[in-house]
Design an enzyme around this catalytic site. Structure first.
Site, mmCIF file in Angstrom:
data_model
loop_
_atom_site.group_PDB
_atom_site.id
_atom_site.type_symbol
_atom_site.label_atom_id
_atom_site.label_comp_id
_atom_site.label_asym_id
_atom_site.label_seq_id
_atom_site.Cartn_x
_atom_site.Cartn_y
_atom_site.Cartn_z
ATOM 1 N N ARG A 1 40.840 32.197 83.904
ATOM 2 C CA ARG A 1 40.268 33.475 83.999
ATOM 3 C C ARG A 1 40.875 34.599 82.824
ATOM 4 O O ARG A 1 42.076 33.954 82.339
ATOM 5 C CB ARG A 1 40.552 34.230 85.132
ATOM 6 N N LYS B 1 23.106 34.365 94.805
ATOM 7 C CA LYS B 1 22.748 34.515 93.388
ATOM 8 C C LYS B 1 21.323 34.683 93.323
ATOM 9 O O LYS B 1 20.628 33.907 93.956
ATOM 10 C CB LYS B 1 22.960 33.741 92.381
ATOM 11 N N THR B 2 20.624 35.679 92.485
ATOM 12 C CA THR B 2 19.464 35.861 92.449
ATOM 13 C C THR B 2 19.307 35.656 90.760
ATOM 14 O O THR B 2 20.195 35.610 89.959
ATOM 15 C CB THR B 2 18.855 37.206 92.752
ATOM 16 N N HIS C 1 31.167 37.424 98.907
ATOM 17 C CA HIS C 1 32.463 37.952 99.545
ATOM 18 C C HIS C 1 32.179 38.275 100.808
ATOM 19 O O HIS C 1 33.188 38.150 101.611
ATOM 20 C CB HIS C 1 32.924 39.279 98.517
ATOM 21 N N THR D 1 38.762 41.447 91.411
ATOM 22 C CA THR D 1 38.368 41.102 89.890
ATOM 23 C C THR D 1 37.230 41.876 89.327
ATOM 24 O O THR D 1 36.675 41.536 88.245
ATOM 25 C CB THR D 1 37.719 39.704 89.920
ATOM 26 N N ASP E 1 37.079 27.357 99.733
ATOM 27 C CA ASP E 1 37.850 26.853 98.649
ATOM 28 C C ASP E 1 39.508 27.425 98.763
ATOM 29 O O ASP E 1 40.384 27.147 97.854
ATOM 30 C CB ASP E 1 37.255 27.307 97.335
ATOM 31 N N GLN F 1 49.938 33.791 97.080
ATOM 32 C CA GLN F 1 49.368 33.949 98.268
ATOM 33 C C GLN F 1 50.266 33.289 99.497
ATOM 34 O O GLN F 1 49.903 34.081 100.670
ATOM 35 C CB GLN F 1 47.985 32.906 98.302
ATOM 36 N N LYS G 1 23.404 27.791 95.455
ATOM 37 C CA LYS G 1 24.483 28.497 96.111
ATOM 38 C C LYS G 1 23.946 29.795 96.594
ATOM 39 O O LYS G 1 23.039 30.549 95.850
ATOM 40 C CB LYS G 1 25.484 28.900 95.159
ATOM 41 N N HIS H 1 30.482 41.466 96.242
ATOM 42 C CA HIS H 1 28.950 41.047 96.352
ATOM 43 C C HIS H 1 28.820 40.292 97.690
ATOM 44 O O HIS H 1 29.835 40.192 98.564
ATOM 45 C CB HIS H 1 28.425 39.966 95.095
ATOM 46 N N LYS I 1 37.005 27.880 90.125
ATOM 47 C CA LYS I 1 36.606 28.072 88.573
ATOM 48 C C LYS I 1 37.069 27.037 87.720
ATOM 49 O O LYS I 1 38.075 26.199 87.933
ATOM 50 C CB LYS I 1 37.869 29.455 88.101
#
Length: 418
Positions: free
Chosen positions: A87, A231-232, A49, A41, A191, A170, A228, A46, A83
């Site tokens: 998307r 994230k910053t 992942h 994607t 998830d 999947q 979470k 990051h 999500k």
């Protein structure tokens, strides 16, 4: 620890396992095929992942056959997991670009031993619509699919047929890898449980209920404050050095909360139980030394960017802390000053008072003269108190930069552009 499942549990890395006793027995008998997938994607992973892939890496290091699936096929559809809305579909050109970038990152992280990288576009593109409906659609019960959390959570706002069928794709992947690569275990985030178990159900229907196929999911990672992980304020922390410099990456880990650092040492490093216990003890006795954070930053930065990046990140950190920036190279300045206030300057030499005002570092000549006289101005790490001093960009950093500091911590980067 010889028992990989026990080690993962100790590391706090197991959320759910299907048929744990059966998996434990299989792992004790032989080296098995394990896979973890990621959809292209974006053109970089990051650190969010990284969590399931760290577990895959542990299986690889324990002698099992690790398989990384780059979802060139599924990535063109879009996974509804996690999500709240549909998307936006990417162009196939963008998907292929991202595939190449992620494949390069995976090769850097996993090396060449016990690792196979596959792309599900290779087999999904061969399935015709009629084959899909006849060979696979018949084996999926819509009621069961609707009850999967990944779909159920979206029913109120709506979910397209495209994303609804994602779990079938999947599942096809798991079956394909079982048949072609002898892969019996799929790893994913919390998830992904519904998608992975859909694969196990398909395998049992196509290959018989006694066929061994297992699911293992990793818990959702939350910080001590309940937010979470990963994230910053500036957004995601990327593995791509162009998006998040190794220095920024190192600093991210260095600045972790005392309450989280031991958990992250277990998750993101390959230190053993005794080493982590020792760091936990030091944290408890001398939290001000931040030794656990420093070790975490070193280990993860080396794993993602290599030893040289750690040396560089520490060098930049030390220079900024001490104020001795003259020791930095132009490349290190690019990293360390990426988020500092930046101004553009010409390469022409200029009087310091005029230069400070022209760059906007000082609001007026009066203030500039006052700060210079009082010793509040540093140029390239040296205090300048002479009002007649001349700033010559050619003198340092390959003529590319001038670093100004006002007071103890207020840095400015002047970049030569003309």
């Amino acid at each position: 620890m010889e028992n990989i499942l026990e080690e993962l549990k100790w590391r706090g890395a197991v959320n759910q396992v299907s048929d744990e006793a059966g998996l434990e027995e299989l792992l004790a008998k032989k080296s098995i095929g394990v896979y973890c997938g990621v959809d292209p994607t974006g053109d970089s992973l990051h650190i969010g992942h990284l969590i399931p892939f760290m577990m895959l890496k542990r299986f690889q290091m324990a002698g099992h056959r690790a398989h990384i699936l780059i979802g060139g096929g599924t990535g063109s559809i879009g996974d509804p997991s996690g999500k709240k809305s549909e998307r936006t579909l990417q162009t196939m050109e963008q998907v292929h670009h991202n595939e190449e970038a992620l494949t390069g990152q995976m090769k850097a992280l996993f090396g060449k031993d016990n690792i196979t990288i596959v792309n599900n576009y290779d087999w999904l593109k061969e399935i015709s619509l009629l084959d899909f409906l006849r060979d696979y659609g018949k084996l999926f019960n819509v009621n069961t699919m609707l009850n999967k959390e990944v779909v159920a959570s979206r029913l109120e706002v709506g979910i397209s047929y495209t994303e609804f069928t994602y779990q079938i794709l999947q599942a096809i992947d798991f079956h394909h890898l079982l048949k072609t690569k002898d892969v019996q275990l799929q790893i994913g985030g919390a998830d992904q449980w519904g998608n992975i178990t859909a694969g196990i159900d398909l395998i049992h229907k196509m290959e018989g209920s006694d066929t061994q196929a297992f699911a293992l999911t990793i818990p959702l990672m939350l910080k001590a404050d309940g937010t979470k992980f990963g994230k910053t304020a500036g957004g995601a922390v990327w593995l791509d050095a162009e998006k998040t410099t190794p220095y920024e990456f190192y600093q991210f880990w260095l600045n972790q909360d005392d309450r989280d650092v031991v958990k992250y040492l277990k998750y993101f490093t390959f230190l053993d139980e005794a080493q982590i216990a020792e760091l936990a003890k030091k944290l408890e006795e001398h939290p001000e030394l931040r030794e656990a954070q420093r070790r975490l930053a070193e280990e993860v930065t080396e794993f993602v960017h290599g030893k040289e990046a750690v040396v560089q990140a520490k060098h930049i950190s030390k220079a900024l802390f001490s104020g001795e920036v003259k020791a930095l190279t132009a490349a290190e300045i690019e990293q360390g000053f990426k988020n500092m206030p930046t101004v553009e300057i010409s390469s022409e030499p200029e009087n310091i008072v005029e230069w400070l005002v022209d760059t906007g570092i000082e609001k007026s000549k009066r203030q500039a003269r006052e700060d210079v006289t009082n010793g509040a101005i540093y140029i390239n790490g040296d205090r300048v108190q002479d009002l007649d001093a001349v700033i010559d960009p050619a003198e340092n950093f390959d003529g590319k930069f001038v670093i100004a500091r006002r007071g103890k911590k207020r840095y400015f980067l002047a970049r030569v552009t003309k």
